[in-house]
Design a protein around this motif. Structure first.
Motif, short mmCIF file in Angstrom:
data_model
loop_
_atom_site.label_atom_id
_atom_site.label_comp_id
_atom_site.label_asym_id
_atom_site.label_seq_id
_atom_site.Cartn_x
_atom_site.Cartn_y
_atom_site.Cartn_z
N LEU A 1 0.83 -1.21 0.00
CA LEU A 1 0.00 0.00 0.00
C LEU A 1 0.86 1.25 0.00
O LEU A 1 2.04 1.21 0.32
CB LEU A 1 -0.89 0.02 1.25
N LYS A 2 0.23 2.37 -0.36
CA LYS A 2 0.84 3.70 -0.24
C LYS A 2 0.08 4.43 0.86
O LYS A 2 -1.09 4.15 1.13
CB LYS A 2 0.73 4.46 -1.57
N TYR A 3 0.76 5.41 1.49
CA TYR A 3 0.19 6.08 2.66
C TYR A 3 0.28 7.60 2.54
O TYR A 3 1.25 8.13 2.00
CB TYR A 3 0.93 5.62 3.93
N SER A 4 -0.73 8.28 3.10
CA SER A 4 -0.74 9.74 3.11
C SER A 4 -0.37 10.26 4.50
O SER A 4 -0.48 9.52 5.49
CB SER A 4 -2.12 10.28 2.71
N LYS A 5 0.00 11.52 4.57
CA LYS A 5 0.31 12.14 5.86
C LYS A 5 -0.94 12.34 6.70
O LYS A 5 -0.87 12.65 7.88
CB LYS A 5 1.04 13.47 5.65
N ASP A 6 -2.12 12.16 6.08
CA ASP A 6 -3.39 12.26 6.81
C ASP A 6 -3.86 10.90 7.30
O ASP A 6 -4.99 10.75 7.76
CB ASP A 6 -4.46 12.89 5.91
N HIS A 7 -3.00 9.88 7.17
CA HIS A 7 -3.24 8.53 7.68
C HIS A 7 -4.28 7.74 6.88
O HIS A 7 -4.99 6.90 7.43
CB HIS A 7 -3.58 8.55 9.17
N GLU A 8 -4.36 8.02 5.58
CA GLU A 8 -5.14 7.17 4.69
C GLU A 8 -4.18 6.24 3.96
O GLU A 8 -3.03 6.59 3.72
CB GLU A 8 -5.92 7.99 3.64
N TRP A 9 -4.67 5.05 3.62
CA TRP A 9 -3.88 4.14 2.78
C TRP A 9 -4.53 4.04 1.42
O TRP A 9 -5.73 4.28 1.28
CB TRP A 9 -3.71 2.77 3.43
N ARG B 1 -4.61 1.44 -2.06
CA ARG B 1 -4.25 0.22 -2.78
C ARG B 1 -4.62 0.45 -4.25
O ARG B 1 -5.79 0.39 -4.62
CB ARG B 1 -5.00 -0.99 -2.22
N ALA B 2 -3.62 0.76 -5.06
CA ALA B 2 -3.85 1.08 -6.47
C ALA B 2 -3.71 -0.16 -7.33
O ALA B 2 -2.85 -1.01 -7.10
CB ALA B 2 -2.88 2.15 -6.93
N ASN B 3 -4.57 -0.25 -8.35
CA ASN B 3 -4.52 -1.31 -9.34
C ASN B 3 -4.83 -0.64 -10.68
O ASN B 3 -5.99 -0.46 -11.03
CB ASN B 3 -5.52 -2.41 -9.00
N THR C 1 -5.66 2.23 -12.89
CA THR C 1 -6.25 3.55 -12.63
C THR C 1 -7.36 3.50 -11.58
O THR C 1 -8.02 4.49 -11.33
CB THR C 1 -6.81 4.18 -13.93
N GLN C 2 -7.56 2.33 -10.97
CA GLN C 2 -8.54 2.19 -9.89
C GLN C 2 -7.80 2.09 -8.56
O GLN C 2 -6.69 1.57 -8.51
CB GLN C 2 -9.37 0.91 -10.08
N ALA C 3 -8.39 2.57 -7.51
CA ALA C 3 -7.77 2.47 -6.19
C ALA C 3 -8.83 2.35 -5.11
O ALA C 3 -9.97 2.76 -5.28
CB ALA C 3 -6.89 3.69 -5.92
N ILE C 4 -8.40 1.74 -4.01
CA ILE C 4 -9.23 1.62 -2.81
C ILE C 4 -8.54 2.42 -1.73
O ILE C 4 -7.31 2.41 -1.65
CB ILE C 4 -9.35 0.14 -2.38
N ILE C 5 -9.31 3.12 -0.90
CA ILE C 5 -8.69 3.81 0.23
C ILE C 5 -9.40 3.44 1.53
O ILE C 5 -10.55 3.02 1.55
CB ILE C 5 -8.64 5.35 0.08
N GLY C 6 -8.64 3.61 2.60
CA GLY C 6 -9.15 3.40 3.95
C GLY C 6 -8.28 4.19 4.89
O GLY C 6 -7.38 4.91 4.46
#
Length: 130
Positions: A8-16, A18-20, A22-27
């Motif tokens: 996964l990739k992570y943001s500084k706002d604590h979201e993750w 999962r890119a596939n 051009t589609q992605a899932i976040i949590g």
């Protein structure tokens, strides 16, 4: 070694993310859900809504606080996790699996390079905690 999934990739706002393609899932990350405590309500955007990076897309309410959810990449919402919406505790019990929040169409996949790896995210958390 990271305690967060390395795919996964992570943001500084604590979201993750999962890119596939051009589609992605976040949590939200395990760290974020632990900071919030028992989650009791999730407010998510509508399918079809488009957001810029860093724009608030919803909120998570716990017994301790209400936190904003921020869009880690520019994109358009294509699906929300109705199960997590109906049973917010899924975010506490399985933040990287059943507790995902939404799926979206990535507007520009090159933006993924601006997110952190699991190891960089762990380092970020350590710095944030002081």
């Amino acid at each position: 070694m990271s305690t967060n999934p390395s795919d996964l990739k992570y943001s500084k706002d604590h979201e993750w993310v999962r890119a596939n393609g051009t589609q992605a899932i976040i949590g939200i990350t395990s760290y974020a859900q632990k900071q919030l405590g028992d989650i009791v309500f999730i407010e998510l955007p509508k399918v079809g809504d488009s957001f810029e990076i860093g724009e608030a897309i919803g909120s998570i309410e716990s017994v301790k606080a209400v936190a904003e959810i921020y869009m880690p990449l520019k994109g358009k919402i294509v699906e929300i996790n109705a199960e997590a919406n109906d049973d917010p505790e899924l975010v506490n019990t399985d933040p990287y699996g059943e507790g995902w929040l939404l799926k979206f169409q990535i507007a520009n996949t090159s933006q993924l390079k601006d997110l952190m790896s699991a190891d960089k995210y762990d380092e970020f958390i350590r710095e944030e905690q002081g």
